[in-house]
Design a protein around this motif. Structure first.
Motif, PDB file in Angstrom:
ATOM      1  N   VAL A 121      33.883  57.628  50.559  1.00 45.51           N
ATOM      2  CA  VAL A 121      34.564  56.485  51.164  1.00 45.51           C
ATOM      3  C   VAL A 121      35.932  56.926  51.668  1.00 45.51           C
ATOM      4  O   VAL A 121      36.710  57.551  50.941  1.00 45.51           O
ATOM      5  N   GLN A 122      36.226  56.584  52.918  1.00 50.64           N
ATOM      6  CA  GLN A 122      37.539  56.888  53.485  1.00 50.64           C
ATOM      7  C   GLN A 122      38.518  55.736  53.300  1.00 50.64           C
ATOM      8  O   GLN A 122      39.682  55.953  52.962  1.00 50.64           O
ATOM      9  N   SER A 123      38.040  54.496  53.479  1.00 47.12           N
ATOM     10  CA  SER A 123      38.924  53.343  53.321  1.00 47.12           C
ATOM     11  C   SER A 123      38.112  52.069  53.196  1.00 47.12           C
ATOM     12  O   SER A 123      36.935  52.008  53.586  1.00 47.12           O
ATOM     13  N   LEU A 124      38.745  51.031  52.637  1.00 48.34           N
ATOM     14  CA  LEU A 124      38.197  49.682  52.573  1.00 48.34           C
ATOM     15  C   LEU A 124      39.126  48.749  53.344  1.00 48.34           C
ATOM     16  O   LEU A 124      40.349  48.898  53.290  1.00 48.34           O
ATOM     17  N   GLU A 125      38.546  47.789  54.040  1.00 47.96           N
ATOM     18  CA  GLU A 125      39.333  46.848  54.828  1.00 47.96           C
ATOM     19  C   GLU A 125      38.766  45.443  54.662  1.00 47.96           C
ATOM     20  O   GLU A 125      37.545  45.250  54.692  1.00 47.96           O
ATOM     21  N   ILE A 126      39.635  44.463  54.465  1.00 42.85           N
ATOM     22  CA  ILE A 126      39.201  43.071  54.365  1.00 42.85           C
ATOM     23  C   ILE A 126      38.974  42.523  55.762  1.00 42.85           C
ATOM     24  O   ILE A 126      39.898  42.473  56.582  1.00 42.85           O
ATOM     25  N   VAL A 127      37.747  42.118  56.045  1.00 44.52           N
ATOM     26  CA  VAL A 127      37.431  41.472  57.310  1.00 44.52           C
ATOM     27  C   VAL A 127      37.699  39.974  57.201  1.00 44.52           C
ATOM     28  O   VAL A 127      38.340  39.378  58.069  1.00 44.52           O
ATOM     29  N   ASN A 128      37.209  39.365  56.127  1.00 44.18           N
ATOM     30  CA  ASN A 128      37.465  37.947  55.837  1.00 44.18           C
ATOM     31  C   ASN A 128      37.814  37.806  54.367  1.00 44.18           C
ATOM     32  O   ASN A 128      37.107  38.355  53.502  1.00 44.18           O
ATOM     33  N   ASN A 129      38.879  37.079  54.067  1.00 36.19           N
ATOM     34  CA  ASN A 129      39.202  36.747  52.687  1.00 36.19           C
ATOM     35  C   ASN A 129      38.201  35.729  52.148  1.00 36.19           C
ATOM     36  O   ASN A 129      37.519  35.042  52.929  1.00 36.19           O
ATOM     37  N   PRO A 130      38.092  35.579  50.835  1.00 34.20           N
ATOM     38  CA  PRO A 130      37.233  34.520  50.289  1.00 34.20           C
ATOM     39  C   PRO A 130      37.716  33.152  50.775  1.00 34.20           C
ATOM     40  O   PRO A 130      38.888  32.976  51.096  1.00 34.20           O
ATOM     41  N   TYR A 131      36.798  32.186  50.806  1.00 39.08           N
ATOM     42  CA  TYR A 131      37.198  30.831  51.171  1.00 39.08           C
ATOM     43  C   TYR A 131      38.277  30.314  50.226  1.00 39.08           C
ATOM     44  O   TYR A 131      39.197  29.622  50.648  1.00 39.08           O
ATOM     45  N   LYS A 132      38.144  30.654  48.953  1.00 41.94           N
ATOM     46  CA  LYS A 132      39.076  30.149  47.957  1.00 41.94           C
ATOM     47  C   LYS A 132      40.001  31.264  47.478  1.00 41.94           C
ATOM     48  O   LYS A 132      39.532  32.258  46.920  1.00 41.94           O
ATOM     49  N   THR A 133      41.295  31.095  47.710  1.00 43.09           N
ATOM     50  CA  THR A 133      42.298  32.055  47.234  1.00 43.09           C
ATOM     51  C   THR A 133      43.402  31.366  46.439  1.00 43.09           C
ATOM     52  O   THR A 133      44.325  32.019  45.982  1.00 43.09           O
ATOM     53  N   GLU A 134      43.298  30.037  46.279  1.00 43.27           N
ATOM     54  CA  GLU A 134      44.286  29.272  45.519  1.00 43.27           C
ATOM     55  C   GLU A 134      43.596  28.640  44.316  1.00 43.27           C
ATOM     56  O   GLU A 134      42.525  28.033  44.444  1.00 43.27           O
ATOM     57  N   TYR A 135      44.225  28.768  43.143  1.00 41.32           N
ATOM     58  CA  TYR A 135      43.639  28.282  41.898  1.00 41.32           C
ATOM     59  C   TYR A 135      44.624  27.402  41.146  1.00 41.32           C
ATOM     60  O   TYR A 135      45.840  27.530  41.293  1.00 41.32           O
ATOM     61  N   LEU A 136      44.045  26.525  40.341  1.00 42.98           N
ATOM     62  CA  LEU A 136      44.826  25.569  39.569  1.00 42.98           C
ATOM     63  C   LEU A 136      45.354  26.208  38.289  1.00 42.98           C
ATOM     64  O   LEU A 136      44.627  26.893  37.574  1.00 42.98           O
ATOM     65  N   GLN A 137      46.635  25.949  37.989  1.00 46.18           N
ATOM     66  CA  GLN A 137      47.229  26.416  36.741  1.00 46.18           C
ATOM     67  C   GLN A 137      46.463  25.840  35.551  1.00 46.18           C
ATOM     68  O   GLN A 137      46.074  24.676  35.543  1.00 46.18           O
ATOM     69  N   GLN A 138      46.240  26.671  34.522  1.00 47.75           N
ATOM     70  CA  GLN A 138      45.519  26.263  33.323  1.00 47.75           C
ATOM     71  C   GLN A 138      46.416  26.328  32.105  1.00 47.75           C
ATOM     72  O   GLN A 138      47.393  27.084  32.065  1.00 47.75           O
ATOM     73  N   ASP A 139      46.067  25.524  31.083  1.00 47.64           N
ATOM     74  CA  ASP A 139      46.828  25.561  29.828  1.00 47.64           C
ATOM     75  C   ASP A 139      46.519  26.824  29.032  1.00 47.64           C
ATOM     76  O   ASP A 139      47.357  27.332  28.292  1.00 47.64           O
TER      77      ASP A 139
END
Length: 287
Positions: A121-139
């Motif tokens: 492998v020479q490199s990895l590249e993100i073509v599309n991020n996941p739909y969800k990148t924001e998460y709720l704070q948990q206790d």
């Protein structure tokens, strides 16, 4: 009655001399005796190797009767993928080092053993991020799964070839992306990452943990007093409801297209605890 037997402890050098060698990059049929057998492999080049087995004997249990270890006894094989009765796994091997391929079958067995060196492998590249990148704070500790739907990673190899894969898709050689993260779901912040790696290369997916107030303010509100049509994309979809009074509520869902309902829907409180008490099926989904 007491039975005794002798045990001979050999040096690594003497032990290796007694083993048959398996040549990497070839296919070979192995006739294994009852009780199993050890082989040695010595790579001529460092890198990732794909090793696959095809048992000709039903009694041979691939998951229990096969392992590859280094000379310190560390297990290198973790998990096997099954396709058309051929079981495959990838291992990282170093040039000139010796590794033990161990079979521990109880009865005689014949298997096909195949291996090849994977492309570097020479490199990895993100073509599309996941739909969800924001998460709720948990206790406390977050028990939900990080959602990777929508993610696309382009893999570029040193031979100038490339391919693009998703999170639940193997490469053409049968390798899988590896996911690790440094996320503390109890602390809001934007400096978290999921690290995606393959063949010694990696790329980061930025993840944000939002406070409860900020997270809720970003969600669309579903009314409890009227019917709504929800246009949902693939992956994670979240909405918020705000009951005007306490009590038991019955929800009715009709979807002519979405057939994989069970296990893919939940209604939780802000700690992720499900509030659904029962499901019923008629012409609609009830919960």
């Amino acid at each position: 009655i007491r039975t005794m037997f002798a045990v001979h402890v050999l040096s690594q050098e003497d032990y290796l001399k007694k083993l048959d060698s398996l040549q990497l990059g070839t296919e070979r049929t192995l006739n294994l005796p009852a009780g199993g057998k050890d082989y040695v492999i010595t790579p001529q080049a460092s890198g990732t190797y794909m090793v696959s087995l095809a048992p000709f004997t039903e009694e041979f249990n691939v998951y229990n009767d096969f392992v590859i270890r280094d000379m310190s006894g560390n297990r290198l094989t973790h998990g096997l993928d099954n396709a058309d009765d051929r079981y495959s796994t990838s291992v990282e091997l170093q040039e000139g080092a010796h590794y033990i391929v161990r079979f521990t079958n109880e009865t005689e067995a014949d298997i096909s053993f195949t291996s090849f060196k994977c492309k570097d492998v020479q490199s990895l590249e993100i073509v599309n991020n996941p739909y969800k990148t924001e998460y709720l704070q948990q206790d406390g500790e977050y028990w939900g799964n990080i959602q990777y739907e929508g993610l696309r990673i382009r893999i570029q190899y040193t031979d100038n070839s490339e391919e693009t894969v998703g999170p639940y898709q193997a490469t053409k050689e049968g390798r899988w992306l590896i996911y690790e993260d440094n996320i503390d779901f109890t602390e809001p912040g934007a400096d978290y990452n999921v690290i995606v790696s393959l063949g010694g290369k990696s790329v980061d997916i930025p993840i944000t943990v939002l406070s409860r107030e900020e997270y809720i303010n970003r969600l669309e509100t579903i009314s409890l007093s009227k019917t709504q049509v929800l246009d949902m994309k693939a992956g994670n979809n979240e909405y918020v409801i705000n009951p005007s009074e306490s009590g038991n509520y019955t929800f009715r869902i009709l979807d002519a297209e979405y057939t994989d309902f069970y296990g893919n829907f939940d209604l939780t409180d802000l700690n992720g605890v499900s509030q659904i008490s029962d499901y019923r099926w008629s012409n609609f989904y009830y919960f």
